[in-house]
Design a protein around this motif. Structure first.
Motif, short mmCIF file in Angstrom:
data_model
loop_
_atom_site.label_atom_id
_atom_site.label_comp_id
_atom_site.label_asym_id
_atom_site.label_seq_id
_atom_site.Cartn_x
_atom_site.Cartn_y
_atom_site.Cartn_z
N ALA A 132 0.82 -1.21 0.00
CA ALA A 132 0.00 0.00 0.00
C ALA A 132 0.85 1.26 0.00
CB ALA A 132 -0.93 0.01 1.22
N LEU A 133 2.06 1.14 0.55
CA LEU A 133 2.98 2.27 0.56
C LEU A 133 3.23 2.83 -0.83
CD1 LEU A 133 5.18 4.02 2.01
CD2 LEU A 133 6.74 2.09 1.67
N LEU A 192 -2.08 13.60 -9.94
CA LEU A 192 -1.52 14.49 -8.92
C LEU A 192 -1.98 14.09 -7.53
CD1 LEU A 192 -1.82 17.96 -10.71
CD2 LEU A 192 0.25 16.60 -10.35
N ALA A 193 -3.25 13.73 -7.41
CA ALA A 193 -3.77 13.30 -6.11
C ALA A 193 -3.04 12.05 -5.62
CB ALA A 193 -5.27 13.03 -6.20
N TYR A 194 -2.82 11.09 -6.52
CA TYR A 194 -2.16 9.84 -6.12
C TYR A 194 -0.69 10.07 -5.77
CZ TYR A 194 -6.36 7.63 -8.06
OH TYR A 194 -7.65 7.26 -8.31
N PHE A 195 -0.01 10.92 -6.52
CA PHE A 195 1.39 11.21 -6.19
C PHE A 195 1.48 11.91 -4.82
CE2 PHE A 195 2.27 11.41 -11.00
CZ PHE A 195 2.58 10.05 -11.03
N PHE A 196 0.52 12.78 -4.53
CA PHE A 196 0.50 13.45 -3.22
C PHE A 196 0.27 12.42 -2.11
CE2 PHE A 196 -1.92 15.62 0.16
CZ PHE A 196 -0.98 16.57 0.54
N ILE A 197 -0.65 11.48 -2.32
CA ILE A 197 -0.92 10.44 -1.33
C ILE A 197 0.32 9.56 -1.13
CG2 ILE A 197 -2.33 8.39 -0.82
CD1 ILE A 197 -4.55 9.83 -2.52
N PHE A 198 1.03 9.28 -2.20
CA PHE A 198 2.29 8.53 -2.09
C PHE A 198 3.27 9.26 -1.18
CE2 PHE A 198 6.64 8.09 -3.96
CZ PHE A 198 6.92 6.83 -3.44
N GLY A 199 3.36 10.58 -1.33
CA GLY A 199 4.24 11.37 -0.47
C GLY A 199 3.82 11.27 1.00
N ILE A 200 2.52 11.31 1.26
CA ILE A 200 2.02 11.16 2.62
C ILE A 200 2.38 9.79 3.18
CG2 ILE A 200 -0.08 10.99 4.04
CD1 ILE A 200 -1.36 13.06 2.23
N ASN A 201 2.25 8.77 2.34
CA ASN A 201 2.58 7.41 2.77
C ASN A 201 4.06 7.28 3.16
OD1 ASN A 201 0.04 6.35 2.52
ND2 ASN A 201 0.43 5.22 0.63
N LEU A 202 4.94 7.92 2.38
CA LEU A 202 6.36 7.86 2.72
C LEU A 202 6.63 8.50 4.07
CD1 LEU A 202 8.24 8.66 -0.63
CD2 LEU A 202 8.09 6.46 0.56
N LEU A 203 6.01 9.65 4.31
CA LEU A 203 6.19 10.32 5.61
C LEU A 203 5.64 9.46 6.74
CD1 LEU A 203 5.21 13.99 4.62
CD2 LEU A 203 7.51 13.09 5.05
N LEU A 204 4.48 8.83 6.50
CA LEU A 204 3.86 8.00 7.53
C LEU A 204 4.73 6.77 7.80
CD1 LEU A 204 1.33 7.77 9.29
CD2 LEU A 204 0.21 6.54 7.42
N TYR A 205 5.29 6.19 6.74
CA TYR A 205 6.16 5.02 6.93
C TYR A 205 7.39 5.39 7.75
CZ TYR A 205 9.83 1.66 5.84
OH TYR A 205 10.87 0.79 5.94
N LEU A 224 -1.06 1.97 7.25
CA LEU A 224 -0.64 2.39 5.90
C LEU A 224 -1.67 1.98 4.85
CD1 LEU A 224 3.21 1.74 5.91
CD2 LEU A 224 2.08 3.88 5.27
N LEU A 225 -2.19 0.78 4.98
CA LEU A 225 -3.23 0.33 4.06
C LEU A 225 -4.48 1.18 4.21
CD1 LEU A 225 -4.44 -1.66 2.01
CD2 LEU A 225 -5.01 -3.15 3.94
N GLY A 226 -4.90 1.41 5.45
CA GLY A 226 -6.09 2.22 5.69
C GLY A 226 -5.94 3.63 5.16
N ASN A 227 -4.77 4.24 5.38
CA ASN A 227 -4.51 5.59 4.89
C ASN A 227 -4.62 5.64 3.37
OD1 ASN A 227 -3.34 8.41 5.48
ND2 ASN A 227 -1.92 7.64 3.97
N THR A 228 -4.05 4.63 2.71
CA THR A 228 -4.10 4.57 1.24
C THR A 228 -5.53 4.42 0.75
OG1 THR A 228 -1.88 3.61 1.12
CG2 THR A 228 -3.31 3.31 -0.78
N LEU A 229 -6.28 3.51 1.34
CA LEU A 229 -7.65 3.28 0.91
C LEU A 229 -8.51 4.53 1.07
CD1 LEU A 229 -8.37 -0.30 2.33
CD2 LEU A 229 -7.95 0.34 -0.04
#
Length: 275
Positions: free
Chosen positions: A139-140, A189-202, A214-219
């Motif tokens: 999900a990351l 753009l939305a998905y790339f932004f979410i990917f950035g959030i996931n990296l910070l969260l990880y 991480l999975l919940g945040n992505t979903l």
């Protein structure tokens, strides 16, 4: 107003009479980038390299089969019921009986996600890895791959937006001469932004604690973005014109609810085992 005229040839180049599409190249780029990041994540968490190889193969198979079956069964059931071989083969059978190479015409992201989840359960059974940790790991990087796919849709002039007069509107000349929202760019753009959030969260919580976060945040964020952007996209099939919400929005709601559940569960159950 001067709108952005979009008339790119979706074929990047030809190899022996077979077209290589920009969509395919962007899909490969997203996959390679995702695997490179996962390789580092696996090394940081002491997970064997052999497990990543199994993960990549099963992920690709699950995403492809789920996305393809999802599109064929939800959006074009009648056609593919009459042409079942075209579900898995990249061809079209013309009315005169001749067969042409067409590539895969249609993928459904919701089906792809279901197929991926099933593949990850299989992966966990094979490797003995915890299912939620496995789902968190992939999900990351999923939003990164999803963003590349939406850019591929842009190259194909597909999944277009509704008519608008905003200054950044695109005129998809292969479709018509109407200025439209570039919905593919919005989603990318939305998905790339979410990917950035996931990296910070990880980097903040890792993989050993807060299982499922991480999975919940992505979903939650991916499908909230999908739900909202659908309002500026053209309906994909005629029967959606009779619906208040389109199929993509209806199917997004369960995933948003599942994501919220996983976030609440993950933060409440911080002290998980390390495996």
């Amino acid at each position: 107003m001067n709108y952005i005229e979009w008339n790119i040839d979706p074929v990047a180049f030809w190899v022996g009479g077979i077209p290589v599409m920009y969509y395919s190249l962007l899909l490969i780029a997203g996959t390679v980038a995702s695997v490179w990041i996962l390789k580092r994540v696996y090394r940081e968490n002491g997970i064997p390299w052999e497990h990543l190889q199994i993960l990549v193969m099963l992920s690709i198979a699950g995403l492809f089969l789920g996305a393809r079956l999802g599109h064929c069964l939800i959006y074009e059931y009648a056609y593919y019921f009459a042409h079942p071989l075209e579900i898995l083969l990249p061809v079209r059978v013309k009315s005169d009986g001749s067969v042409i190479f067409s590539g895969y015409q249609g993928m459904a992201s919701h089906g792809g996600l279901v197929g991926w989840m099933i593949a990850m359960v299989i992966y966990s059974r094979i490797t003995g890895e915890n299912v939620l940790r496995t789902l968190d790991t992939i999900a990351l990087v999923l939003p990164l791959a999803a963003g590349c796919i939406r850019l591929g849709n842009l190259a194909n002039s597909e999944i277009i937006g509704i008519e608008t007069n905003v200054s950044w509107a695109f005129v998809f000349e292969q479709i018509d001469l109407v200025p439209r929202h570039p919905a593919q760019i919005y989603e990318a753009l939305a998905y790339f932004f979410i990917f950035g959030i996931n990296l910070l969260l990880y980097r903040r919580i890792g993989l050993k604690c807060y299982r499922g976060v991480l999975l919940g945040n992505t979903l939650v964020w991916v499908f909230v973005a999908r739900f909202l952007i659908e309002f500026v996209k053209e309906r994909q099939v005629p029967f959606e014109d009779q619906m208040i919400l389109d199929v993509g929005q209806v199917l997004s709601i369960p995933f948003i609810l599942l994501g919220i559940f996983l976030l609440i569960r993950g933060f409440k159950c911080k002290k998980n085992t390390t495996r």
